[in-house]
Scaffold this active site. Structure first.
Site, PDB file in Angstrom:
ATOM      1  N   CYS A 195      -2.414  -0.746   7.426  1.00 60.24           N
ATOM      2  CA  CYS A 195      -1.681   0.529   7.345  1.00 60.24           C
ATOM      3  C   CYS A 195      -1.918   1.376   8.591  1.00 60.24           C
ATOM      4  O   CYS A 195      -0.996   2.033   9.082  1.00 60.24           O
ATOM      5  CB  CYS A 195      -2.075   1.296   6.093  1.00 60.24           C
ATOM      6  SG  CYS A 195      -1.460   0.508   4.580  1.00 60.24           S
ATOM      7  N   GLU A 197       0.810   3.894   1.869  1.00 59.55           N
ATOM      8  CA  GLU A 197       1.265   4.279   3.205  1.00 59.55           C
ATOM      9  C   GLU A 197       2.461   3.422   3.629  1.00 59.55           C
ATOM     10  O   GLU A 197       3.421   3.926   4.215  1.00 59.55           O
ATOM     11  CB  GLU A 197       0.136   4.103   4.230  1.00 59.55           C
ATOM     12  CG  GLU A 197      -1.135   4.839   3.893  1.00 59.55           C
ATOM     13  CD  GLU A 197      -2.143   4.010   3.117  1.00 59.55           C
ATOM     14  OE1 GLU A 197      -3.349   4.185   3.352  1.00 59.55           O
ATOM     15  OE2 GLU A 197      -1.736   3.189   2.260  1.00 59.55           O
ATOM     16  N   CYS A 240      -6.209   1.325   5.267  1.00 64.10           N
ATOM     17  CA  CYS A 240      -6.775   0.053   5.731  1.00 64.10           C
ATOM     18  C   CYS A 240      -6.277  -0.204   7.156  1.00 64.10           C
ATOM     19  O   CYS A 240      -5.413   0.517   7.669  1.00 64.10           O
ATOM     20  CB  CYS A 240      -6.360  -1.078   4.801  1.00 64.10           C
ATOM     21  SG  CYS A 240      -4.611  -1.551   4.961  1.00 64.10           S
ATOM     22  N   HIS A 281       0.836  -1.196   0.000  1.00 63.95           N
ATOM     23  CA  HIS A 281       0.000   0.000   0.000  1.00 63.95           C
ATOM     24  C   HIS A 281       0.872   1.247   0.000  1.00 63.95           C
ATOM     25  O   HIS A 281       2.037   1.221   0.404  1.00 63.95           O
ATOM     26  CB  HIS A 281      -0.931  -0.016   1.208  1.00 63.95           C
ATOM     27  CG  HIS A 281      -1.999  -1.048   1.099  1.00 63.95           C
ATOM     28  ND1 HIS A 281      -3.020  -1.152   2.009  1.00 63.95           N
ATOM     29  CD2 HIS A 281      -2.231  -2.016   0.172  1.00 63.95           C
ATOM     30  CE1 HIS A 281      -3.828  -2.134   1.657  1.00 63.95           C
ATOM     31  NE2 HIS A 281      -3.361  -2.672   0.555  1.00 63.95           N
TER      32      HIS A 281
END
Length: 148
Positions: free
Chosen positions: A110, A81, A107, A79
């Site tokens: 993260c 992040e 999410c 992801h």
């Protein structure tokens, strides 16, 4: 002369440009870690460095019909992040106390990483279906800001 953007608008626009590098077939996400109006690191979602991108191999999540917000482990990609945090670590950049600007709400995976990285604020432009993420960020005292 056009109107000068606010700092938030400026960082969101940069996050959108960062997202344009994404190789994800489902959702292009960009993230910035910012401290004292300085960009510390950026990240976008995609496969680990040196590995084939989902744009080349196809989307595993689509093939298995995994709904958004579920089974994050069934994906080749990292992801945005996560990649921003990793880039900071690789380059020896301290991010404690920074703010995250992200095109999409983090999410739960993260969110837990952001909490442990001591990110103090999360600015998001788009929602993401993960109620536990919001709950954990709230419990950790991470300030949430939504771009309107």
């Amino acid at each position: 002369m056009s109107e000068r953007p606010s700092w938030d608008r400026y960082f969101f626009e940069i996050a959108r440009v960062v997202a344009s590098r994404s190789t994800c077939l489902r959702r292009r996400v960009g993230a910035l870690l910012v401290l004292d109006k300085r960009i510390l690191a950026t990240g976008y979602n995609g496969a680990p460095a040196g590995l084939a991108h989902c744009a080349d191999t196809g989307c595993l999540r689509e093939k298995r019909q995994v709904p958004a917000g579920e089974r994050h482990e069934l994906c080749r990609g990292l992801h945005a992040e996560q990649n921003a945090i990793i880039q900071a670590a690789v380059h020896g950049v301290a991010i404690e106390g920074a703010s995250l600007y992200c095109t999409h709400f983090p999410c739960v995976v993260c969110a837990k990483m952001l909490i442990n990285a001591k990110i103090r604020q999360v600015h998001v432009a788009e929602p993401y279906p993960d109620a536990l993420s919001r709950e954990l960020l709230d419990e950790a005292g991470v300030a949430l800001h939504f771009d309107r």
